[in-house]
Motif scaffolding. Structure first.
Motif, PDB file in Angstrom:
ATOM      1  N   PHE A  98      24.709  31.147  30.888  1.00 49.83           N
ATOM      2  CA  PHE A  98      25.078  32.449  30.320  1.00 49.83           C
ATOM      3  C   PHE A  98      25.770  33.255  31.411  1.00 49.83           C
ATOM      4  CE2 PHE A  98      24.192  36.980  29.523  1.00 49.83           C
ATOM      5  CZ  PHE A  98      24.708  37.111  28.238  1.00 49.83           C
ATOM      6  N   THR A  99      26.995  33.640  31.165  1.00 48.15           N
ATOM      7  CA  THR A  99      27.736  34.385  32.173  1.00 48.15           C
ATOM      8  C   THR A  99      28.363  35.630  31.549  1.00 48.15           C
ATOM      9  OG1 THR A  99      29.748  33.087  31.781  1.00 48.15           O
ATOM     10  CG2 THR A  99      28.261  32.325  33.518  1.00 48.15           C
ATOM     11  N   VAL A 100      28.451  36.659  32.330  1.00 47.61           N
ATOM     12  CA  VAL A 100      29.120  37.897  31.936  1.00 47.61           C
ATOM     13  C   VAL A 100      30.050  38.293  33.083  1.00 47.61           C
ATOM     14  CG1 VAL A 100      28.853  40.324  31.335  1.00 47.61           C
ATOM     15  CG2 VAL A 100      27.156  38.656  30.548  1.00 47.61           C
ATOM     16  N   ASP A 101      31.303  38.493  32.780  1.00 48.80           N
ATOM     17  CA  ASP A 101      32.277  38.924  33.784  1.00 48.80           C
ATOM     18  C   ASP A 101      32.123  40.432  33.964  1.00 48.80           C
ATOM     19  OD1 ASP A 101      34.442  39.608  35.343  1.00 48.80           O
ATOM     20  OD2 ASP A 101      35.877  38.376  34.248  1.00 48.80           O
ATOM     21  N   LEU A 102      31.292  40.823  34.917  1.00 49.62           N
ATOM     22  CA  LEU A 102      31.003  42.241  35.102  1.00 49.62           C
ATOM     23  C   LEU A 102      32.230  43.023  35.561  1.00 49.62           C
ATOM     24  CD1 LEU A 102      27.419  42.157  36.654  1.00 49.62           C
ATOM     25  CD2 LEU A 102      28.077  42.911  34.362  1.00 49.62           C
ATOM     26  N   SER A 103      33.140  42.385  36.259  1.00 49.54           N
ATOM     27  CA  SER A 103      34.369  43.084  36.649  1.00 49.54           C
ATOM     28  C   SER A 103      35.192  43.431  35.416  1.00 49.54           C
ATOM     29  CB  SER A 103      35.184  42.235  37.619  1.00 49.54           C
ATOM     30  OG  SER A 103      35.583  41.019  37.021  1.00 49.54           O
ATOM     31  N   GLU A 104      35.195  42.545  34.427  1.00 48.52           N
ATOM     32  CA  GLU A 104      35.902  42.832  33.177  1.00 48.52           C
ATOM     33  C   GLU A 104      35.160  43.903  32.373  1.00 48.52           C
ATOM     34  OE1 GLU A 104      38.703  42.482  29.962  1.00 48.52           O
ATOM     35  OE2 GLU A 104      38.722  42.283  32.139  1.00 48.52           O
ATOM     36  N   VAL A 105      33.841  43.855  32.390  1.00 49.25           N
ATOM     37  CA  VAL A 105      33.055  44.897  31.725  1.00 49.25           C
ATOM     38  C   VAL A 105      33.405  46.264  32.302  1.00 49.25           C
ATOM     39  CG1 VAL A 105      30.717  45.809  31.389  1.00 49.25           C
ATOM     40  CG2 VAL A 105      31.141  43.356  31.128  1.00 49.25           C
ATOM     41  N   LYS A 106      33.443  46.346  33.609  1.00 53.26           N
ATOM     42  CA  LYS A 106      33.733  47.622  34.269  1.00 53.26           C
ATOM     43  C   LYS A 106      35.173  48.071  34.007  1.00 53.26           C
ATOM     44  CE  LYS A 106      30.224  46.856  37.800  1.00 53.26           C
ATOM     45  NZ  LYS A 106      29.860  46.899  39.222  1.00 53.26           N
ATOM     46  N   ARG A 107      36.079  47.106  33.957  1.00 52.59           N
ATOM     47  CA  ARG A 107      37.479  47.448  33.670  1.00 52.59           C
ATOM     48  C   ARG A 107      37.611  48.030  32.271  1.00 52.59           C
ATOM     49  NH1 ARG A 107      41.702  46.176  30.976  1.00 52.59           N
ATOM     50  NH2 ARG A 107      40.659  44.474  29.853  1.00 52.59           N
ATOM     51  N   LEU A 108      36.959  47.371  31.301  1.00 56.34           N
ATOM     52  CA  LEU A 108      36.999  47.856  29.928  1.00 56.34           C
ATOM     53  C   LEU A 108      36.381  49.251  29.815  1.00 56.34           C
ATOM     54  CD1 LEU A 108      35.967  44.648  27.943  1.00 56.34           C
ATOM     55  CD2 LEU A 108      38.190  45.788  27.842  1.00 56.34           C
ATOM     56  N   ALA A 109      35.285  49.448  30.496  1.00 50.12           N
ATOM     57  CA  ALA A 109      34.582  50.730  30.411  1.00 50.12           C
ATOM     58  C   ALA A 109      35.442  51.879  30.921  1.00 50.12           C
ATOM     59  CB  ALA A 109      33.275  50.660  31.201  1.00 50.12           C
TER      60      ALA A 109
END
Length: 308
Positions: free
Chosen positions: A40-51
């Motif tokens: 299970f992986t989450v691209d936190l850099s992409e999460v932060k970019r979207l936010a």
């Protein structure tokens, strides 16, 4: 001689049954260890970019209220855990912007709790506060489709109007679990749910993270405030901080009762352990049911207590 032989056989059978029951109980209350590595992986850099995407202002505060409290043995939530009582909270959150709010996980009314939860303390005034905050909210969302996370909406006298500003996902609406929430007959028939895969930017500073396992429609919610404070609302991927710290999910017997995908939960819990225990992340974990965590956040003003 024949009588002694018969007695011996009976004793052997009884001993075998006792051992089998013991092994069965052990297996039912354990089997919670997570894998050393997770898929299970989450691209936190992409999460932060979207936010942070777009010119709109980020939220300024995360607030919450505990609507009900209970206690149950730690081993009910953590496989292999002890008999000591863990304090449970049933929590609703509010993401606050300068000019609007989002309600997360509107907790249900008291009668449903009395069917399932023992040693219950229900705060009627706080429940009414949540109902008022839902009426005034911009959006309403849920980490998943269990009654103690969305039942406050279904039980509202204004449920028809509230549904027009509620964002439920396709997985949540199509889940058999949602039938237990108690929406009025036909209310969801014409509802158009949100469809997304992986990540979805719901609002400035708010990103949904698909994480099925506890239920088909489970999702975590990332929130970043204008001052840079970051939260991860975990919902019921885990029930207590001990699950993350020990990298252990709940006992098999409780997963079986709820129809959980244990393999998915093990991988998600390992990811949470890697994130919050094995790294130097600045993200703040928020677990709905961990009363000690929630009260600590209130005391330290990490989350504001009370709904605006």
């Amino acid at each position: 001689m024949k009588r002694k032989k018969t007695l011996r056989i009976v004793l052997i059978v009884l001993a075998a049954l006792i051992v089998a029951c013991g092994v069965g109980w052990h297996l039912a209350m354990n089997l919670g260890a997570t894998p050393e590595q997770t898929d299970f992986t989450v691209d936190l850099s992409e999460v932060k970019r979207l936010a942070a995407e777009g010119p709109e202002a980020l939220p300024v505060e995360l607030r919450g209220v505990v609507i009900a409290e209970s206690g149950m043995p730690n081993r009910f939530a953590v496989a292999g855990g002890g008999k000591e009582t863990a304090d449970w909270a049933f929590t609703t959150f509010q993401i606050v912007f300068d000019d609007r709010t989002i309600i997360v996980d509107p907790v249900n009314d008291e009668p449903r709790f009395e069917e399932w939860i023992y040693d219950l303390v229900f705060h009627r005034d706080v429940y009414e506060e949540m109902q008022r905050a839902m009426d005034e909210a911009w959006l309403i969302i849920a980490t998943h489709e269990h009654w103690d996370h969305i039942g406050g909406l279904s039980m509202s006298p204004n449920a028809v109007d509230l549904l027009t500003k509620t964002v439920l996902t396709q997985e949540q609406v199509e889940s058999p679990v949602i039938e237990e929430v108690g929406f009025p007959d036909g209310l969801l028939d014409e509802y158009e749910p949100l469809e997304y895969e992986g990540l979805f930017r719901l609002a400035p500073g708010v990103v949904l993270i698909e994480s099925p396992g506890h239920t088909p429609g489970s999702q975590m919610i990332y929130v970043v405030l204008s001052d840079g404070t970051e939260y991860l609302l975990i919902g019921d991927v885990v029930w207590l901080w001990d699950n993350i710290e020990k990298a252990t999910i709940k006992p098999w017997i409780f997963s079986a009762m709820m129809g959980e995908d244990r393999d998915a939960l093990k991988h998600e819990t390992r990811w949470l352990n890697d994130l919050f225990v094995s790294s130097d992340t600045t993200l703040i974990p928020v677990i709905n049911h961990d009363a000690g965590m929630i009260e600590g956040y209130f005391d330290d003003e990490i989350i504001g207590e009370g709904l605006l």
